[in-house]
Motif scaffolding. Sequence first.
Motif, PDB file in Angstrom:
ATOM      1  N   THR A 133       0.800  -1.129  -0.143  1.00  0.00           N
ATOM      2  CA  THR A 133      -0.155   0.038   0.123  1.00  0.00           C
ATOM      3  C   THR A 133       0.760   1.228   0.170  1.00  0.00           C
ATOM      4  O   THR A 133       1.958   1.262   0.361  1.00  0.00           O
ATOM      5  N   THR A 134       0.276   2.357  -0.573  1.00  0.00           N
ATOM      6  CA  THR A 134       1.195   3.537  -0.609  1.00  0.00           C
ATOM      7  C   THR A 134       0.051   4.485   0.431  1.00  0.00           C
ATOM      8  O   THR A 134       0.512   5.401   0.568  1.00  0.00           O
ATOM      9  N   LYS A 135      -0.860   4.016   0.992  1.00  0.00           N
ATOM     10  CA  LYS A 135      -1.606   4.827   1.861  1.00  0.00           C
ATOM     11  C   LYS A 135      -1.042   5.484   3.116  1.00  0.00           C
ATOM     12  O   LYS A 135      -1.355   6.633   3.388  1.00  0.00           O
ATOM     13  N   LYS A 136      -0.197   4.593   3.672  1.00  0.00           N
ATOM     14  CA  LYS A 136       0.538   5.142   4.881  1.00  0.00           C
ATOM     15  C   LYS A 136       1.232   6.467   4.765  1.00  0.00           C
ATOM     16  O   LYS A 136       1.248   7.391   5.431  1.00  0.00           O
ATOM     17  N   ALA A 137       1.972   6.337   3.285  1.00  0.00           N
ATOM     18  CA  ALA A 137       2.744   7.556   3.123  1.00  0.00           C
ATOM     19  C   ALA A 137       1.818   8.571   2.859  1.00  0.00           C
ATOM     20  O   ALA A 137       2.348   9.816   3.090  1.00  0.00           O
ATOM     21  N   ALA A 138       0.628   8.476   2.462  1.00  0.00           N
ATOM     22  CA  ALA A 138      -0.232   9.574   1.957  1.00  0.00           C
ATOM     23  C   ALA A 138      -0.977   9.935   3.210  1.00  0.00           C
ATOM     24  O   ALA A 138      -1.932  11.045   3.220  1.00  0.00           O
ATOM     25  N   GLY A 139      -0.872   9.454   4.467  1.00  0.00           N
ATOM     26  CA  GLY A 139      -1.706   9.863   5.583  1.00  0.00           C
ATOM     27  C   GLY A 139      -3.202   9.315   5.598  1.00  0.00           C
ATOM     28  O   GLY A 139      -3.821   9.769   6.462  1.00  0.00           O
ATOM     29  N   ARG A 140      -3.119   8.321   4.832  1.00  0.00           N
ATOM     30  CA  ARG A 140      -4.700   7.649   4.727  1.00  0.00           C
ATOM     31  C   ARG A 140      -4.524   6.103   5.357  1.00  0.00           C
ATOM     32  O   ARG A 140      -3.707   5.572   5.333  1.00  0.00           O
ATOM     33  N   ARG A 141      -5.407   5.679   5.647  1.00  0.00           N
ATOM     34  CA  ARG A 141      -5.815   4.419   6.174  1.00  0.00           C
ATOM     35  C   ARG A 141      -5.940   3.265   5.088  1.00  0.00           C
ATOM     36  O   ARG A 141      -6.508   3.806   4.194  1.00  0.00           O
ATOM     37  N   GLY A 142      -5.309   2.131   5.305  1.00  0.00           N
ATOM     38  CA  GLY A 142      -5.575   0.924   4.301  1.00  0.00           C
ATOM     39  C   GLY A 142      -4.585  -0.054   4.562  1.00  0.00           C
ATOM     40  O   GLY A 142      -3.483   0.244   5.063  1.00  0.00           O
ATOM     41  N   ALA A 143      -5.162  -1.405   4.539  1.00  0.00           N
ATOM     42  CA  ALA A 143      -4.345  -2.545   4.903  1.00  0.00           C
ATOM     43  C   ALA A 143      -3.572  -3.077   3.655  1.00  0.00           C
ATOM     44  O   ALA A 143      -2.791  -3.955   3.927  1.00  0.00           O
ATOM     45  N   GLY A 144      -3.927  -2.608   2.217  1.00  0.00           N
ATOM     46  CA  GLY A 144      -3.288  -3.080   1.254  1.00  0.00           C
ATOM     47  C   GLY A 144      -3.701  -4.448   0.808  1.00  0.00           C
ATOM     48  O   GLY A 144      -3.176  -5.092   0.505  1.00  0.00           O
ATOM     49  N   LEU A 145      -4.975  -4.792   1.238  1.00  0.00           N
ATOM     50  CA  LEU A 145      -5.597  -6.109   0.884  1.00  0.00           C
ATOM     51  C   LEU A 145      -6.506  -5.884  -0.335  1.00  0.00           C
ATOM     52  O   LEU A 145      -6.849  -7.129  -1.135  1.00  0.00           O
ATOM     53  N   GLY A 146      -7.096  -4.863  -0.687  1.00  0.00           N
ATOM     54  CA  GLY A 146      -8.145  -4.706  -1.856  1.00  0.00           C
ATOM     55  C   GLY A 146      -7.622  -5.287  -3.075  1.00  0.00           C
ATOM     56  O   GLY A 146      -8.279  -6.191  -3.606  1.00  0.00           O
ATOM     57  N   LEU A 147      -6.499  -4.767  -3.366  1.00  0.00           N
ATOM     58  CA  LEU A 147      -5.938  -5.440  -5.136  1.00  0.00           C
ATOM     59  C   LEU A 147      -5.662  -7.028  -4.980  1.00  0.00           C
ATOM     60  O   LEU A 147      -5.716  -7.716  -5.778  1.00  0.00           O
ATOM     61  N   SER A 148      -5.001  -7.256  -3.810  1.00  0.00           N
ATOM     62  CA  SER A 148      -4.730  -8.690  -3.595  1.00  0.00           C
ATOM     63  C   SER A 148      -6.052  -9.682  -3.523  1.00  0.00           C
ATOM     64  O   SER A 148      -5.926 -10.520  -4.089  1.00  0.00           O
ATOM     65  N   VAL A 149      -6.932  -9.202  -3.121  1.00  0.00           N
ATOM     66  CA  VAL A 149      -8.249  -9.861  -2.974  1.00  0.00           C
ATOM     67  C   VAL A 149      -8.820 -10.016  -4.311  1.00  0.00           C
ATOM     68  O   VAL A 149      -9.079 -10.938  -4.854  1.00  0.00           O
ATOM     69  N   ALA A 150      -8.768  -8.811  -5.065  1.00  0.00           N
ATOM     70  CA  ALA A 150      -9.254  -8.747  -6.393  1.00  0.00           C
ATOM     71  C   ALA A 150      -8.593  -9.647  -7.307  1.00  0.00           C
ATOM     72  O   ALA A 150      -9.021 -10.363  -7.952  1.00  0.00           O
ATOM     73  N   TYR A 151      -7.121  -9.729  -7.109  1.00  0.00           N
ATOM     74  CA  TYR A 151      -6.295 -10.804  -8.117  1.00  0.00           C
ATOM     75  C   TYR A 151      -6.659 -12.096  -7.710  1.00  0.00           C
ATOM     76  O   TYR A 151      -6.865 -12.822  -8.367  1.00  0.00           O
ATOM     77  N   ARG A 152      -6.861 -12.423  -6.276  1.00  0.00           N
ATOM     78  CA  ARG A 152      -7.268 -13.881  -6.084  1.00  0.00           C
ATOM     79  C   ARG A 152      -8.665 -14.203  -6.682  1.00  0.00           C
ATOM     80  O   ARG A 152      -8.642 -15.469  -7.127  1.00  0.00           O
ATOM     81  N   VAL A 153      -9.557 -13.341  -6.582  1.00  0.00           N
ATOM     82  CA  VAL A 153     -11.003 -13.623  -7.011  1.00  0.00           C
ATOM     83  C   VAL A 153     -10.752 -13.911  -8.733  1.00  0.00           C
ATOM     84  O   VAL A 153     -11.605 -14.958  -8.918  1.00  0.00           O
ATOM     85  N   VAL A 154     -10.309 -12.907  -9.302  1.00  0.00           N
ATOM     86  CA  VAL A 154     -10.216 -13.140 -10.846  1.00  0.00           C
ATOM     87  C   VAL A 154      -9.597 -14.360 -11.139  1.00  0.00           C
ATOM     88  O   VAL A 154      -9.881 -15.123 -11.897  1.00  0.00           O
TER      89      VAL A 154
END
Length: 172
Positions: A133-154
């Motif tokens: 994730t790059t969200k920590k650097a941008a001051g936002r919350r995010g676990a970095g799981l969204g795209l990995s879940v999308a990848y797995r589903v596809v």
Amino acid sequence: ITRQLLELTTKRKFEQRPLNINSVVEKVMVEIRHAALPPGQTIETDLGKDLALVNGTADRLATAIYNVCVNGLEAMDAAGVLKVETRCVCEENRVTRCGHSLESGDYVKVSVRDSGGGIPPEILDRVFEPFATTKKAAGRRGAGLGLSVAYRVVRDHAGCIDFTTAPGKGAE
């Protein structure tokens, strides 16, 4: 986060049925417009006509599309545009950026394009890794799981997920 971790770590069999991917996309767009669309950002859709049915699990495909869309929305400035398209495409044999072989044939393609700043070069090779994730650097919350879940589903749907990006040009 727990649901996304379970999606990544469990090996369950899901009953797949023929479905119209446009119906899934439309459902996700309603959900995003009501719950996750930041002020000033817009979503455009261009859904292809007479698409072939895909074998899938509607709720899992909806999760994948939702995650990719939210990732795109979060990558944009306050006045960005997210465009979601569906098309029938004829692909030639090729290897994707992620290293997957795509055989020649007809496919139903869902494209999500954002008008953000593009994916930083240092994360290009890790985009679909859990916790990338790059969200920590941008001051936002995010676990970095969204795209990995999308990848797995596809991948579980015998599909392929790929992207293009350029600095200042967004990602698709």
